[in-house]
Design an enzyme around this catalytic site. Structure first.
Site, short mmCIF file in Angstrom:
data_model
loop_
_atom_site.label_atom_id
_atom_site.label_comp_id
_atom_site.label_asym_id
_atom_site.label_seq_id
_atom_site.Cartn_x
_atom_site.Cartn_y
_atom_site.Cartn_z
N GLU A 162 0.86 -1.19 0.00
CA GLU A 162 0.00 0.00 0.00
C GLU A 162 0.89 1.23 0.00
O GLU A 162 2.09 1.14 0.25
CB GLU A 162 -0.89 -0.03 1.25
CG GLU A 162 -1.83 -1.22 1.25
CD GLU A 162 -2.85 -1.20 2.38
OE1 GLU A 162 -2.77 -0.28 3.24
OE2 GLU A 162 -3.71 -2.09 2.39
N TRP A 191 1.99 -0.09 -6.21
CA TRP A 191 3.08 -0.86 -6.88
C TRP A 191 2.57 -2.20 -7.39
O TRP A 191 3.26 -3.21 -7.28
CB TRP A 191 4.27 -1.11 -5.94
CG TRP A 191 4.69 0.02 -5.10
CD1 TRP A 191 4.74 0.06 -3.74
CD2 TRP A 191 5.16 1.31 -5.55
NE1 TRP A 191 5.18 1.28 -3.32
CE2 TRP A 191 5.44 2.08 -4.41
CE3 TRP A 191 5.32 1.90 -6.81
CZ2 TRP A 191 5.90 3.38 -4.48
CZ3 TRP A 191 5.78 3.19 -6.88
CH2 TRP A 191 6.07 3.91 -5.73
N GLU A 281 7.67 -16.51 -4.52
CA GLU A 281 7.94 -15.22 -5.17
C GLU A 281 9.41 -14.84 -5.02
O GLU A 281 10.07 -14.42 -5.98
CB GLU A 281 7.06 -14.11 -4.59
CG GLU A 281 7.34 -12.76 -5.26
CD GLU A 281 6.59 -11.59 -4.65
OE1 GLU A 281 5.99 -11.76 -3.57
OE2 GLU A 281 6.61 -10.51 -5.26
N ARG A 282 9.93 -15.02 -3.82
CA ARG A 282 11.33 -14.64 -3.60
C ARG A 282 12.27 -15.50 -4.45
O ARG A 282 13.23 -15.00 -5.02
CB ARG A 282 11.68 -14.79 -2.11
CG ARG A 282 11.01 -13.74 -1.25
CD ARG A 282 11.58 -13.71 0.15
NE ARG A 282 11.14 -14.82 0.97
CZ ARG A 282 10.18 -14.74 1.90
NH1 ARG A 282 9.58 -13.60 2.15
NH2 ARG A 282 9.84 -15.80 2.60
N GLU A 407 16.46 -5.37 3.11
CA GLU A 407 16.37 -5.19 4.57
C GLU A 407 15.32 -6.14 5.17
O GLU A 407 15.47 -6.59 6.30
CB GLU A 407 16.04 -3.73 4.89
CG GLU A 407 17.15 -2.73 4.50
CD GLU A 407 17.31 -2.52 2.99
OE1 GLU A 407 16.35 -2.78 2.23
OE2 GLU A 407 18.39 -2.10 2.56
#
Lengths: 425, 255
Positions: A162, A191, A281-282, A407
């Protein structure tokens, strides 16, 4: 029958019409085609060969034009549907091919080497939407949503981030309430790859996470499409550093009506859906990074052999040798980590956080560094579009942010690595 | 009608071929191998015939080592119905001669009774271009070589074939059964679709030993040595047209 009068050996086989200029360096080529950790079965070999040919012949030639125009190539996306790539991990009964995480990595690696932006749209659709539906939706929902998504007639997305919540995803404020015979959704998502297909048009379907209870993990997953009243395109986000041929949207929900049958999984039960899909996804984002690095190594190796300075090919200079050799070694380290992680990734499981985070952490930075070295080897030519490496450099940067910032990987990994750390955020 | 397609495993067209150190042939170890490009075209044509309901079954056959089964899986993934592997460890690019291949294929034809055999016009390793014609001769069938277009007549008894020649396009009519050899422009081979790659594993693939066919496989042509072309010497830059003319006249003796 007449004797052929023309020279017998016109040695230009059909396949030589296929563009050969971007075949990777021979070392990479040979190991990619054999059974190995990169291609554990015959099907993986065949899949890689097919996707590589498709990428060379159809994805690579459109890259420059579509990225320059910041346009999504819907026709090419439909071709992925025809070839059965969009449902790589989906059930065969729903139009998919039921393959594994390794297969998903193979497709992403090969597509990304040709055009990372197109590969990103492929990822958002086939992994974040199709695979998510396949894992988390009911049989009835799968039958409703998957066939169109697998055959390429629909372009779909997943909406989690968001404007004010990214890494802190559970801090999301988009909320849904139960209004009796339907749900009502309010808020906005940011995004969202494939949230739109151009500046005016929403994508054809999206999985949207929304807050549905007071607890921090009380989130639910909804399926929405342009037909839902109150769902609109806030804006198509333009002026991105890279990934320009992949459409990115802000999605807006104003009293958006969602039918009861379009709640995916349980009410307040979406945290599990989210975590399960994030691991894959990663890994496939890491596969995209590997594709970028591979293309960069190939490009800089070839250029270093061709370009002459001070009367010698620049490949004879130690400074250039270091860029190419270190680039290759980093690529191969990332690639080995990628496939070692993917081969153990059961798509239905969770708890693979450490290495799915770890491989994306490592591979995405490798992609950026190797792309940077590739520009350096190309000198001034590296800075312009013709040699592709500047695009790869820009596209690579997104991979350090999207699908989890570096991060966030640090934050996740320390939970597994620092034993005895009290549970926290 | 049943169509038999011959497919050959060769060094991939994009590989830069190297001669082995002992000059016995080109290096095959750790080299990417693929289906011969003209065989891909042959497969595509057969599959299109099936899609047009002209053919009812497409059978792919490959002669070669165990890895030829990978090539057959590619053919099955493209859309062939079943496959026959004829196993031999003879080198396909220089030990197994076209006549031996044609004899083996003739045996397979006797077993399978196809109405049409499609092969590539040549393989890109041996470059002989003779297997198709030899097979037609052994079978006593008609042959249509270097086909650029192929149409079976409605009654299935004949076919019209376009052949590209140096003097123009030639159209010939052949009686079926026939041996067709595929040229470059016959069609554009498709990519195997992912679901078909998955299905290919489940399609029948039968393996037979070449020795069991009772065919003389001994090479009639023996390769003595293979060498790379000599590297061209570097050219020189001359400083004037007069020098150039002088050198062309007196050194190269070409004018």
């Amino acid at each position: 029958m007449l004797v052929a009068t023309r020279a017998l050996a016109r040695r230009a086989p059909a396949s030589s019409l296929r563009v050969a200029h971007l075949s990777t360096a021979s070392a990479l080529e040979a190991e990619s085609e054999r059974f190995s950790i990169y291609n554990p079965t015959e099907e993986h070999v065949a899949l890689r060969q097919m996707v590589r040919s498709f990428a060379e012949q159809e994805v690579d030639p459109q890259r420059a034009e579509y990225n320059e125009k910041e346009q999504f190539n819907r026709a090419l996306f439909a071709r992925c549907g025809e070839l059965g790539l969009l449902g790589v991990t989906a059930d065969e009964s729903c139009g998919g091919s039921g393959m594994d995480a390794v297969a998903a990595c193979v497709v992403h690696e090969e597509l990304s080497a040709a055009d990372p932006a197109f590969a990103l749209s492929y990822l958002a659709h086939s992994m974040l939407y199709v695979n998510n539906v396949n894992l988390n939706a009911s049989e009835d929902q799968k039958r409703r949503w998957l066939p169109g998504a697998c055959d390429g007639s629909k372009v779909c997305a997943m909406a989690m981030s968001e404007p004010g919540a990214g890494t802190d995803v559970l801090g999301m404020r988009t909320a849904a309430v139960d209004a009796g015979d339907h749900y009502v959704l309010n808020g906005s998502k940011m995004w969202i790859t494939n949230g739109c297909v151009d500046s005016e048009t929403l994508g054809d379907g999206a999985l949207v996470y929304a807050r549905t209870g007071p607890g921090r993990a009380d989130v639910s997953l909804f399926h929405v499409g342009p037909e839902n009243p109150g769902f609109s395109l806030g804006q198509r986000i333009t002026g991105k550093l890279g990934m320009r041929a992949s459409p990115t949207a802000e999605l807006v929900f104003e009293d958006c009506v969602v039918p009861k049958e379009d709640l995916v999984s349980e009410w307040n039960g979406a945290a599990l859906c989210m975590m399960r899909n994030l691991e894959l996804e990663r890994v496939v984002l890491a596969a995209m990074a590997v594709g970028i690095a591979k293309r960069c190594v190939d490009r800089m190796g070839k250029y270093a052999a061709e370009r002459v300075a001070f009367g010698r090919p620049i490949a004879e200079f130690g400074q250039m040798q270091r860029h190419v050799a270190e680039g290759y070694a980093k690529l191969m380290a990332a690639r080995a980590y990628l496939y070692a992680t993917a081969v153990d990734l059961d798509l239905t499981s969770t708890g693979n956080r450490l290495d799915t985070d770890g491989v994306k952490l490592f591979a995405t930075t490798v992609a950026k560094e190797v792309a940077d070295a590739a520009i350096q080897v190309h000198g001034g030519y590296g800075y312009v579009a013709e040699y592709q490496v500047e695009q790869l450099w820009r596209d690579a940067k997104l991979l350090e942010i999207g699908g989890g910032t570096l991060e966030s990987h640090h934050k996740n990994m320390i939970r597994d690595l620092a034993e005895g750390l009290p549970p926290g955020v | 009608m049943r169509v038999l397609v011959g497919v050959k495993r060769v060094i991939d067209y994009a590989v830069r071929v190297r001669v082995a150190g002992d000059k016995s042939g080109v290096e095959l170890a750790n080299v990417k191998m693929s289906m011969n490009p003209f065989c891909e075209i042959a497969c595509e044509e057969a599959i299109q015939l099936k899609e047009k309901k002209v053919a009812s079954e497409v059978v792919a056959v490959s002669i070669g080592p165990k890895q030829a089964q990978e090539t057959l899986r590619s053919a099955l993934a493209m859309g062939c119905d079943r496959a026959i592997h004829v196993a031999t460890d003879l080198r396909l690019d220089q030990e197994l001669n076209p006549l031996a291949v044609a004899r083996l294929l003739a045996k397979v034809v006797a077993d399978e009774q196809p109405d049409l055999v499609i092969v590539g016009k040549q393989s890109i390793d041996g470059d002989n271009g003779t297997t198709g014609p030899m097979l037609a001769e052994l079978l006593g069938w008609s042959q249509a070589t270097f086909a650029a277009k192929f149409d079976v007549a409605g009654d299935g008894a004949t076919a019209e074939v376009e052949r590209e020649t140096d003097t123009g396009t030639e159209v010939v009519k052949v009686k079926l059964p026939t041996v067709l050899t595929a040229d470059l422009r016959l069609n554009t081979p498709r990519y195997p679709k992912l679901p078909n790659i998955m299905k290919a594993k489940k399609k029948p693939l039968e393996s037979k030993d070449a020795a069991d066919y009772g065919v003389d496989l001994a090479p009639s042509i023996v390769v003595e040595a293979v060498a790379s072309p000599e590297a061209r010497a570097a050219g020189i830059t001359v400083d004037s047209v007069d020098t150039l003319v002088d050198k062309l006249k007196n050194e190269a003796a070409v004018i």
